[in-house]
Design a protein around this motif. Structure first.
Motif, PDB file in Angstrom:
ATOM      1  N   LEU A 104     -23.953  89.250  54.475  1.00 20.71           N
ATOM      2  CA  LEU A 104     -24.996  89.955  53.804  1.00 20.71           C
ATOM      3  C   LEU A 104     -24.708  90.127  52.234  1.00 20.71           C
ATOM      4  O   LEU A 104     -25.749  90.275  51.576  1.00 20.71           O
ATOM      5  N   SER A 105     -23.516  90.107  51.692  1.00 23.84           N
ATOM      6  CA  SER A 105     -23.275  90.178  50.244  1.00 23.84           C
ATOM      7  C   SER A 105     -23.760  89.088  49.665  1.00 23.84           C
ATOM      8  O   SER A 105     -24.018  89.043  48.305  1.00 23.84           O
ATOM      9  N   ASP A 106     -23.781  87.824  50.340  1.00 19.30           N
ATOM     10  CA  ASP A 106     -24.252  86.822  49.612  1.00 19.30           C
ATOM     11  C   ASP A 106     -25.786  86.643  49.552  1.00 19.30           C
ATOM     12  O   ASP A 106     -26.357  85.835  48.700  1.00 19.30           O
ATOM     13  N   LEU A 107     -26.633  87.350  50.155  1.00 19.22           N
ATOM     14  CA  LEU A 107     -28.069  87.225  50.173  1.00 19.22           C
ATOM     15  C   LEU A 107     -28.619  88.028  48.848  1.00 19.22           C
ATOM     16  O   LEU A 107     -27.974  89.104  48.496  1.00 19.22           O
ATOM     17  N   SER A 108     -29.829  87.638  48.680  1.00 19.90           N
ATOM     18  CA  SER A 108     -30.430  88.318  47.448  1.00 19.90           C
ATOM     19  C   SER A 108     -31.111  89.548  48.084  1.00 19.90           C
ATOM     20  O   SER A 108     -31.073  89.626  49.340  1.00 19.90           O
ATOM     21  N   ILE A 109     -31.648  90.713  47.379  1.00 17.37           N
ATOM     22  CA  ILE A 109     -32.408  91.707  47.665  1.00 17.37           C
ATOM     23  C   ILE A 109     -33.626  91.210  48.507  1.00 17.37           C
ATOM     24  O   ILE A 109     -33.896  91.979  49.668  1.00 17.37           O
ATOM     25  N   LYS A 113     -27.724  99.381  55.370  1.00 11.63           N
ATOM     26  CA  LYS A 113     -26.549  99.914  54.254  1.00 11.63           C
ATOM     27  C   LYS A 113     -26.126  98.976  53.091  1.00 11.63           C
ATOM     28  O   LYS A 113     -25.941  99.577  52.275  1.00 11.63           O
ATOM     29  N   GLU A 114     -26.567  97.692  53.425  1.00 10.80           N
ATOM     30  CA  GLU A 114     -26.214  96.886  52.164  1.00 10.80           C
ATOM     31  C   GLU A 114     -27.426  97.227  51.250  1.00 10.80           C
ATOM     32  O   GLU A 114     -27.279  97.165  50.123  1.00 10.80           O
ATOM     33  N   ILE A 115     -28.659  97.169  51.821  1.00 13.37           N
ATOM     34  CA  ILE A 115     -29.912  97.369  51.047  1.00 13.37           C
ATOM     35  C   ILE A 115     -29.810  98.774  50.272  1.00 13.37           C
ATOM     36  O   ILE A 115     -30.037  98.575  48.959  1.00 13.37           O
ATOM     37  N   MET A 116     -29.070  99.878  50.867  1.00 13.84           N
ATOM     38  CA  MET A 116     -29.006 100.926  50.199  1.00 13.84           C
ATOM     39  C   MET A 116     -28.073 101.114  49.072  1.00 13.84           C
ATOM     40  O   MET A 116     -28.106 101.714  48.044  1.00 13.84           O
ATOM     41  N   SER A 117     -26.825 100.217  49.154  1.00 13.00           N
ATOM     42  CA  SER A 117     -25.748 100.171  48.595  1.00 13.00           C
ATOM     43  C   SER A 117     -26.214  99.363  47.419  1.00 13.00           C
ATOM     44  O   SER A 117     -25.896  99.796  45.959  1.00 13.00           O
ATOM     45  N   ARG A 118     -27.338  98.401  47.391  1.00 11.80           N
ATOM     46  CA  ARG A 118     -27.639  97.522  46.034  1.00 11.80           C
ATOM     47  C   ARG A 118     -28.436  98.683  45.339  1.00 11.80           C
ATOM     48  O   ARG A 118     -28.879  98.407  44.209  1.00 11.80           O
TER      49      ARG A 118
END
Length: 82
Positions: free
Chosen positions: A6-11, A74-79
Motif C-alpha cells: 500500500l505504501s507504493d501506491l499513489s493517493i 488507514k494508509e489514506i488517513m496517514s497520508r
C-alpha cells in the motif's frame, strides 16, 4: 491478484483500491447475511443441518476482507495527515 504494498501506491490508486475493497466487503456482508438467513430457515424447518454451520466457514474470509479495507483506509488517513 497482484500483491502490491500500500505504501507504493499513489493517493489516487489508494482511493481506487479502497473502493474495490469496499465492494468486496459489502459483497461478503450480503453473502453472510443471506447464509445466516438460510441457516435460521434450515434450523426451523429441518432442525440442525450442515447448512446451519455454513456461515461459520465464511467468517474468516469476511474478517480478511474487513481488515484489508481497514488497512487501505488507514494508509489514506496517514497520508492526509502528512
Amino acid at each position: 491478484m497482484k500483491n502490491t504494498k500500500l505504501s507504493d501506491l499513489s493517493i489516487d490508486e489508494l482511493h481506487k483500491e479502497e473502493k474495490k475493497r469496499s465492494g468486496i466487503h459489502i459483497t461478503f456482508c450480503i453473502l453472510i447475511g443471506f447464509m445466516v438467513g438460510v441457516s435460521i430457515y434450515a434450523i426451523v424447518k429441518h432442525g440442525f443441518t450442515f447448512a446451519s454451520l455454513l456461515p461459520l466457514f465464511f467468517i474468516p474470509m469476511y474478517t480478511f476482507a474487513w481488515k484489508s479495507k481497514k488497512d487501505v483506509s488507514k494508509e489514506i488517513m496517514s497520508r492526509k495527515s502528512n
